[in-house]
Design an enzyme around this catalytic site. Structure first.
Site, PDB file in Angstrom:
ATOM      1  N   TYR A  47       0.829  -1.216   0.000  1.00  0.00           N
ATOM      2  CA  TYR A  47       0.000   0.000   0.000  1.00  0.00           C
ATOM      3  C   TYR A  47       0.860   1.262   0.000  1.00  0.00           C
ATOM      4  O   TYR A  47       0.368   2.346  -0.283  1.00  0.00           O
ATOM      5  CB  TYR A  47      -0.927   0.055   1.223  1.00  0.00           C
ATOM      6  CG  TYR A  47      -1.922  -1.066   1.364  1.00  0.00           C
ATOM      7  CD1 TYR A  47      -2.120  -2.023   0.356  1.00  0.00           C
ATOM      8  CD2 TYR A  47      -2.685  -1.184   2.535  1.00  0.00           C
ATOM      9  CE1 TYR A  47      -3.033  -3.054   0.523  1.00  0.00           C
ATOM     10  CE2 TYR A  47      -3.604  -2.201   2.695  1.00  0.00           C
ATOM     11  CZ  TYR A  47      -3.774  -3.146   1.703  1.00  0.00           C
ATOM     12  OH  TYR A  47      -4.675  -4.164   1.882  1.00  0.00           O
ATOM     13  N   HIS A 105       0.573 -11.775   2.224  1.00  0.00           N
ATOM     14  CA  HIS A 105      -0.466 -11.020   1.508  1.00  0.00           C
ATOM     15  C   HIS A 105      -1.194 -11.824   0.424  1.00  0.00           C
ATOM     16  O   HIS A 105      -2.419 -11.757   0.307  1.00  0.00           O
ATOM     17  CB  HIS A 105       0.155  -9.748   0.906  1.00  0.00           C
ATOM     18  CG  HIS A 105      -0.844  -8.669   0.647  1.00  0.00           C
ATOM     19  ND1 HIS A 105      -0.519  -7.331   0.655  1.00  0.00           N
ATOM     20  CD2 HIS A 105      -2.166  -8.716   0.379  1.00  0.00           C
ATOM     21  CE1 HIS A 105      -1.605  -6.617   0.402  1.00  0.00           C
ATOM     22  NE2 HIS A 105      -2.613  -7.429   0.220  1.00  0.00           N
TER      23      HIS A 105
END
Length: 275
Positions: A47, A105
């Site tokens: 991110y 992730h």
């Protein structure tokens, strides 16, 4: 606010996610989220806003012991020689000596799953993550990860919204003692304009967004991530613990699921899903 318990982890059932938020947005919104009552914040290396989150929390004077912080290791950092260093970098950015939850992730078969899980366990053993878990794993891979891990995995973070039936992964997670953390709850904004969800909301004096977040946290073992860059929506998203959906309304929302309901399935990252 209530917490979901999974293998010793006590996780606030409603979290604040900062996916696709700019640094400026994070620094503006996070203090307001804290003021509203949010204590669970979810970010990720990819991110590129861990540093913004860390700075915003520090500036707001948040007490570390009051927070539940999750971040996720990006697939490029799965090789053993990169894994630990990437965690140290994340902690530096977050201005913390540990996270509460550290996740893999996405699946990445270029590095054996056993090695990924071993690295995750090593970080936990070093005290840099209180709890560990996975993200975006279908039932088969989740079972493999659970079997490979010395320390218990506490969550599988997956897309979960009214148009996507996640019964298989949710039941498998429950059976193994894991929580399920739901992201993309608003289905890219589709739920907000859904007449069926709006009608349910009208009966409770709640918005469609509030109804969906309530639908998620009302399911056993489910944690919901909310996300907004709009200051006015923060208190709305938090106000979901003062009503309870009926069994009929819960079932009506489940019934919105459809075969093509999945939204997040990036080529090259997505595994073979359960459905």
């Amino acid at each position: 606010m209530h917490n979901v318990i999974a293998h010793g982890a006590s996780i606030p059932a409603l979290g604040f996610g900062v996916f696709r938020m700019s640094g400026a947005e994070v620094e503006q919104i996070v203090p307001l989220a804290l003021e509203t009552g949010f204590r669970h914040f979810d970010t990720a290396q990819i991110y590129e806003n861990e540093a913004d989150l860390g700075r915003a929390l520090e500036k707001a004077g948040a007490k570390r012991d009051d927070l539940f912080i999750t971040t996720k290791i990006w697939i490029d950092n799965y090789p053993a020689e990169k894994f630990a260093a990437s965690v140290d970098e994340s902690l530096d950015k977050l201005r913390m000596d540990h996270v509460d939850l550290l996740l893999l992730h996405w699946p990445n078969d270029k590095v054996p799953l056993a090695d990924q899980i071993a690295s995750l366990n090593a970080v936990k053993a070093a005290g840099k993550a209180r709890h560990i878990g996975v993200s975006n794993l279908p039932t088969k891979l989740m079972a493999e990860a659970i079997a490979l891990s010395e320390a218990p995995l506490v969550t599988n973070q997956v897309e979960y919204q009214p148009y996507l039936d996640q019964t298989a992964v949710l039941e498998a997670a429950r059976a193994a003692g894991l929580s399920l953390t739901a992201y993309y709850a608003m289905a890219d904004g589709k739920v907000v304009t859904d007449p069926a969800i709006q009608a349910i909301g009208a009966r409770y004096g709640k918005s469609a967004a509030q109804v969906v977040l309530r639908w998620l946290v009302q399911q056993e073992g489910v944690i919901a991530l909310s996300k907004t860059a709009n200051p006015k929506r923060i208190s709305e998203n938090f106000a979901i613990f003062d009503f309870t959906l009926s069994d009929e309304d819960m079932a009506a929302i489940h019934a919105l699921a459809r075969p093509d309901g999945r939204i997040v399935s990036p080529p090259g990252l997505a595994p073979v899903w359960d459905r």
